[in-house]
Design a protein around this motif. Structure first.
Motif, short mmCIF file in Angstrom:
data_model
loop_
_atom_site.label_atom_id
_atom_site.label_comp_id
_atom_site.label_asym_id
_atom_site.label_seq_id
_atom_site.Cartn_x
_atom_site.Cartn_y
_atom_site.Cartn_z
N THR A 118 0.84 -1.30 -0.13
CA THR A 118 -0.07 0.21 -0.07
C THR A 118 0.68 1.30 -0.17
OG1 THR A 118 -1.63 1.42 1.24
CG2 THR A 118 -0.17 -0.01 2.41
N GLU B 170 0.04 4.36 5.27
CA GLU B 170 -0.07 3.51 6.39
C GLU B 170 -1.61 3.47 6.74
OE1 GLU B 170 3.99 4.63 8.24
OE2 GLU B 170 2.64 6.19 7.58
N ALA C 228 -2.90 0.06 6.75
CA ALA C 228 -2.15 -0.62 7.62
C ALA C 228 -3.02 -0.74 8.76
CB ALA C 228 -0.73 -0.26 7.98
N ALA D 260 -5.80 -2.80 8.32
CA ALA D 260 -5.27 -4.37 7.64
C ALA D 260 -5.35 -5.17 9.00
CB ALA D 260 -3.78 -4.43 7.39
N TYR D 261 -4.94 -4.69 10.25
CA TYR D 261 -4.96 -5.50 11.52
C TYR D 261 -6.37 -6.17 11.75
CZ TYR D 261 0.14 -4.59 11.60
OH TYR D 261 1.29 -4.60 11.26
N ASP E 79 1.42 -8.52 7.80
CA ASP E 79 2.05 -7.45 7.56
C ASP E 79 1.85 -6.56 6.60
OD1 ASP E 79 5.78 -7.38 7.90
OD2 ASP E 79 4.24 -5.85 8.13
N TYR E 80 2.29 -5.23 6.30
CA TYR E 80 2.12 -4.39 5.24
C TYR E 80 3.23 -3.94 4.54
CZ TYR E 80 2.57 -0.79 8.32
OH TYR E 80 3.35 0.32 9.31
N CYS F 186 10.71 -7.90 5.73
CA CYS F 186 9.43 -8.65 5.86
C CYS F 186 9.56 -9.92 5.69
CB CYS F 186 8.40 -7.91 4.65
SG CYS F 186 6.86 -8.54 4.54
#
Lengths: 371, 253
Positions: free
Chosen positions: B89, B92, B95, B98-99, B105-106, B119
């Motif tokens: 992405t 953030e 992100a 995302a969680y 992870d991102y 990563c």
């Protein structure tokens, strides 16, 4: 004159409810009030209750007191406004000052009042002590003070409030416009930088071209210019660079961008980069959402009466609820800018009869020159 | 896990896709088994090439739905033994969202080799289970129009690039590939020879090498169906030696 033209005290000191500078307003006020006072005096004189010399004394007295009271109230009001910026407190201060100064203004007349009690319409047996005069001076002056405050000071204060609110509104609008205008989405820039990083090894020339194009876009989008409008021709230049970057990222067959601008529309003006979110929308939510590529966006612009009309068409899946979501801010920004910068203009987004979507922007041309 | 992680890359932008594949292979910890441009193809690819981890662009454009990257990730959860997900992405903000999806992870764009390496290391450390039923043979993901085809490497003759179009030549015909030659080189490794800016060849499929007018030309494939491949002048020597090294019969020189 815009809000940032020259620094000045937002409480305008020179404007007045009567649209006159302070001194002249006071003069007019005194004359009017004096006129009001003169009428009963003259009426009594007509009935022989008062002698001419008593009328004259009465007029002189009231003239003096009115002048002192009104001037001092106005001065006190202004000073209090500047210091506290609170109109109510300033009015109260003015009235208090009025009361005090009228009492003080009466004092020099004390001996004359004792000598010519009738001229001052004093009752028989009324005391002539200083304390009495002060007290009655204060109480009698209340009505003058309040009248003066109501007729002159209060409207002036209201005007000051309105001025300040207008300044605030203009400042906020300016700030909002600045925020709306610098509209190169970080998302766009970061993805383009990623594409450039990817191309650096294998396609260095293309990478350099994209860097240059991105630099040009960035420079234009953040430039500090005297006018926030520019011609359609410049706008189209910018958009073509933008589309070239998107093509560079997605591959040539992913996107085609065409502009058809009428000759007589080229010189017409519109707010800078107003079309960018609309074209971006057509690309991201239209042309690039075709399964299997072949996306196509076209811009058509022409003059229609006193308006500039821009049509942005794409052959994507057509407008959906997604484009009006809070996440898709682009069109909302355009509408907000229209309201602030080109009132009377209109933006619509509809499905096109042959498929895809068509956004139509109608910009009323401004009559006067930009600031 | 000592064997490299198997990864799927879902990224709709051409340049970004190849870039991520190159960076992942540079880490030495990941093998990209398929790199695709649409969510639909990603689903198909997973059927053919199970993966430990999927790198997904959160803002895929080429679909009729918004946020199709996120939708695809959500749909993954329905699968048996779904791959771990890393979102790619620009911002953030995603992100944080995302969680809530349970992604691993991102990765922020623009990619850098350091970030990708970190990563990959984190993934390597945390992914323990090998994949059952993973194809033993290395295969190449190719396309016929919009549907995917997986070609065993030993059926590949050569890859050809023409601006941003890449093709793979095989006995079965010519197919589209959605990666640049450099990215393919990175992921298929030293088994292939980059004979030309636009050509990547599997040496085992070369049937002849000809010189004419100072130009070197390779022939791959079969007698009734062969492809002629130009060799770049500055690589001609190397190519000749590499081919000879791999075979017996001729003296060098």
């Amino acid at each position: 004159m815009g809000p940032f033209a020259a620094p000045r005290d937002p409480i305008a000191v020179d404007s007045v409810a009567l649209a006159l500078p302070d001194r002249r307003a006071i003069a007019v006020g005194v004359v009017l009030a004096e006129g009001l006072v003169a009428v009963p005096l003259v009426a009594r004189a007509a009935y022989g209750v008062l002698k001419p010399h008593q009328v004259v004394i009465g007029l002189l007295f009231t003239l003096f007191v009115l002048g002192v009271v009104m001037s001092s109230m106005t001065a006190a009001f202004r000073a209090a406004l500047v210091r506290t910026r609170d109109e109510r407190r300033a009015l109260v201060a003015a009235c208090a000052t009025g009361a005090l100064t009228s009492a003080v203004a009466c004092l020099p007349w004390l001996p004359i009042m004792r000598r010519f009690p009738t001229a001052f319409q004093m009752l028989p047996g009324e005391p002539t002590t200083i304390s009495y005069f002060l007290l009655t001076g204060i109480t009698d002056s209340l009505i003058i003070s309040l009248l003066w405050a109501a007729v002159f000071l209060y409207p002036s204060a209201m005007r000051a409030v309105r001025d300040r609110e207008r300044e605030l509104f203009e400042a906020r609008t300016e700030a909002e416009l600045l925020r709306l205008r610098s509209h190169l989405e970080p998302h766009f820039v970061l993805n383009t930088l990623n594409a450039i990083a990817a191309m650096v090894v294998d396609e260095p020339r293309a990478a350099r071209t994209m860097l240059g194009a991105l630099g040009d876009l960035f420079r234009d989008a953040t430039a500090d210019r005297s006018s926030e409008h520019h011609t359609l021709a410049r706008e189209v230049e910018w958009l073509e660079r933008y589309a070239a970057i998107v093509r560079g990222r997605f591959g040539d067959d992913g996107l085609r961008f065409e502009c058809a601008v009428d000759e007589d529309a080229r010189g017409l003006e519109l707010p800078r980069l107003l079309l960018q979110p609309i074209v971006e929308n057509a690309i991201q939510h239209g042309a690039l959402r075709r399964d299997g590529g072949g996306g196509h966006v076209s811009l058509r612009a022409f003059a229609d009466g006193d308006a500039l009309v821009c049509e942005v068409r794409d052959n994507g899946p057509g407008p959906s609820g997604a484009q009006r979501r809070p996440g898709a801010r682009g069109l909302a920004i355009v509408e907000r800018r229209l309201a602030l910068e080109a009132p009377g203009s209109k933006l619509t987004l509809d499905p096109h009869p042959d498929g895809g979507a068509i956004a139509v922007l109608r910009i009323t041309q401004r009559k006067e020159q930009p600031r | 896990m000592t064997a490299p992680l198997r990864a799927l890359v879902l990224e709709d932008e051409w340049a970004a896709r190849g870039y991520l594949v190159e960076l992942l292979h540079e880490t030495g910890l990941v093998t990209v088994v398929a790199a695709v441009a649409t969510a639909q193809q990603a689903t198909e690819a997973l059927e053919q090439e199970p993966a430990h981890v999927a790198f997904v662009d959160v803002s895929l454009a080429a679909s009729a739905h918004d946020d199709s990257g996120i939708r695809w990730v959500r749909a993954l959860a329905q699968r048996h033994a779904p791959p771990r997900v890393v979102l790619t992405t620009a911002s953030e903000r995603h992100a944080i969202e995302a969680y809530s999806l349970g992604v691993e992870d991102y990765l922020l764009k623009p990619f850098t080799s350091e970030r990708v390496a970190q990563c990959a290391q984190r993934l390597s450390a945390s992914v323990r289970t090998p994949i059952a039923h993973a194809p033993a043979v290395r295969r190449v993901a190719a396309r016929a129009a919009t549907s995917l085809v997986f070609l065993p490497l030993d059926e590949v003759w050569a890859f050809e690039a023409s601006s941003r179009l890449t093709f793979v030549h095989t006995r079965r015909g010519r197919f589209d590939v959605d990666l640049s030659l450099t990215a393919l080189e990175a992921s298929l490794g030293p088994t292939l020879l980059r004979v030309h800016r636009n050509w990547l060849v599997r040496p085992e499929s070369v049937s002849s090498l000809e010189r004419a007018n100072g130009e070197t030309v390779l022939r791959v494939g079969e007698p009734d169906h062969s492809v002629e491949i130009p060799v770049a002048r500055d690589r001609a020597m190397l190519v000749r030696e590499a081919l000879l090294d791999a075979s017996v019969g001729l003296r060098k020189g």
